[in-house]
Design a protein around this motif. Sequence first.
Motif, PDB file in Angstrom:
ATOM      1  N   HIS A 295       0.817  -1.214   0.000  1.00 22.14           N
ATOM      2  CA  HIS A 295       0.000   0.000   0.000  1.00 22.14           C
ATOM      3  C   HIS A 295       0.854   1.269   0.000  1.00 22.14           C
ATOM      4  O   HIS A 295       1.751   1.437   0.826  1.00 22.14           O
ATOM      5  CB  HIS A 295      -0.921  -0.006   1.220  1.00 22.14           C
ATOM      6  N   LYS A 296       0.576   2.124  -0.971  1.00 20.98           N
ATOM      7  CA  LYS A 296       1.249   3.408  -1.174  1.00 20.98           C
ATOM      8  C   LYS A 296       2.724   3.260  -1.561  1.00 20.98           C
ATOM      9  O   LYS A 296       3.451   4.254  -1.605  1.00 20.98           O
ATOM     10  CB  LYS A 296       1.123   4.316   0.060  1.00 20.98           C
ATOM     11  N   LYS A 297       3.153   2.028  -1.855  1.00 20.40           N
ATOM     12  CA  LYS A 297       4.514   1.795  -2.347  1.00 20.40           C
ATOM     13  C   LYS A 297       4.493   1.517  -3.848  1.00 20.40           C
ATOM     14  O   LYS A 297       5.146   2.211  -4.622  1.00 20.40           O
ATOM     15  CB  LYS A 297       5.163   0.623  -1.600  1.00 20.40           C
ATOM     16  N   ASN A 298       3.737   0.478  -4.239  1.00 17.69           N
ATOM     17  CA  ASN A 298       3.611   0.177  -5.670  1.00 17.69           C
ATOM     18  C   ASN A 298       2.148   0.058  -6.095  1.00 17.69           C
ATOM     19  O   ASN A 298       1.836  -0.507  -7.135  1.00 17.69           O
ATOM     20  CB  ASN A 298       4.374  -1.100  -6.026  1.00 17.69           C
ATOM     21  N   GLY A 299       1.259   0.588  -5.269  1.00 21.88           N
ATOM     22  CA  GLY A 299      -0.168   0.564  -5.570  1.00 21.88           C
ATOM     23  C   GLY A 299      -0.969   0.898  -4.330  1.00 21.88           C
ATOM     24  O   GLY A 299      -0.407   1.254  -3.286  1.00 21.88           O
ATOM     25  N   LEU A 300      -2.278   0.777  -4.452  1.00 20.78           N
ATOM     26  CA  LEU A 300      -3.180   1.092  -3.345  1.00 20.78           C
ATOM     27  C   LEU A 300      -4.056  -0.115  -3.042  1.00 20.78           C
ATOM     28  O   LEU A 300      -4.572  -0.768  -3.952  1.00 20.78           O
ATOM     29  CB  LEU A 300      -4.069   2.285  -3.710  1.00 20.78           C
TER      30      LEU A 300
END
Length: 351
Positions: A295-300
């Motif tokens: 989450h919030k690194k490579n997507g949500l």
Amino acid sequence: MPKKKRILFVGSFKKSNTVKGGQNTASILLEKALKSHYKVIKIDSTMISIPPPNLFIRAFFAMKRIVFFLFLAPTCKSIIIFSADGLSFIEKGLMAIIGKLLMRNVIFCPRSGYLLEQLDKSILLKMYLKIIGFFSNHIVCQSQFWKDQFSRHGLKYEKLIVINNWIDIKLNNKEILNNSPIKVLYLGWITREKGIFDLIAAAQKVPSMKFIFYICGDGKDINKIRDKIESSGKNNIILKGWISGDEKLNLFKSCDAFIFPSHSEGFPNAILEAMMHKLSIVASDTTSLPDIIQHKKNGLLFAAKNIKDLEDTILLLDNFKLRKEMTENAYNQLEKRFSVKSAKQKFMRIL
């Protein structure tokens, strides 16, 4: 030149107008990884139609494949078996048992997200899974989540091998732009289990000036979804039906984000394909999806079946700095984690 080792590969290989879906992992593995090293004998288990035919017809084709299997298995050193859920799991499990009785190296690869639900509901199916595990040399798990789940159901941990799903990665020089409105793509089956009703409910609540949703796919609930979209009066939710070829490619190129609200999944290649096309990913936190998305690194990620959380997560896409960073991270991770080259290396260790 030394003679190539013979491998029997049971899976879905056909590309057909009647059988719709994402990239075919079995075909990619065969064409891009195994063919150059092994003599591969195929047994194709592609469904002859969507929706599936009646039980009698399915049983007939299953028995036909098992007969072929009995003739071909003794001629091969190793056997790779791709299985879905339900009847496919029963048929392919029987093949795994026969293969081991014939003293072959059996690699069993369950692929369906619905299998867990079926296992939790059926003691007999749990027992059957343990029998398959006993007779298989290796069980290929699509992610760490699946390894943990199969271990929980009694399979030996040392037999469980994690090989993440794979795609044939192509170089993409697409520039990530701060477009307005943000174009969000859904591509998959139009069924309640895929979370499409949750998506439509959330899409109706976000600002229509900021987001356009393209709903692409087909399935048993498409007429209900069409009615919901029409009755909403929203002109930013566009139902396109099933797409393929250039139309699909053009949408991947023109959209900014990809949304995957499924309630249960094996390991969706559609997300990997969207990453390759540099779309920001919004996905439910079910089954293996947190193994793909941080989450919030490579997507949500949002809580599966939670419409309010889905709505709030969609709104995060309006933060261009975050969206650009996540999209670049996802694209840069593909080669190491989800390439057919990586899968090939792991399969060759157990073949």
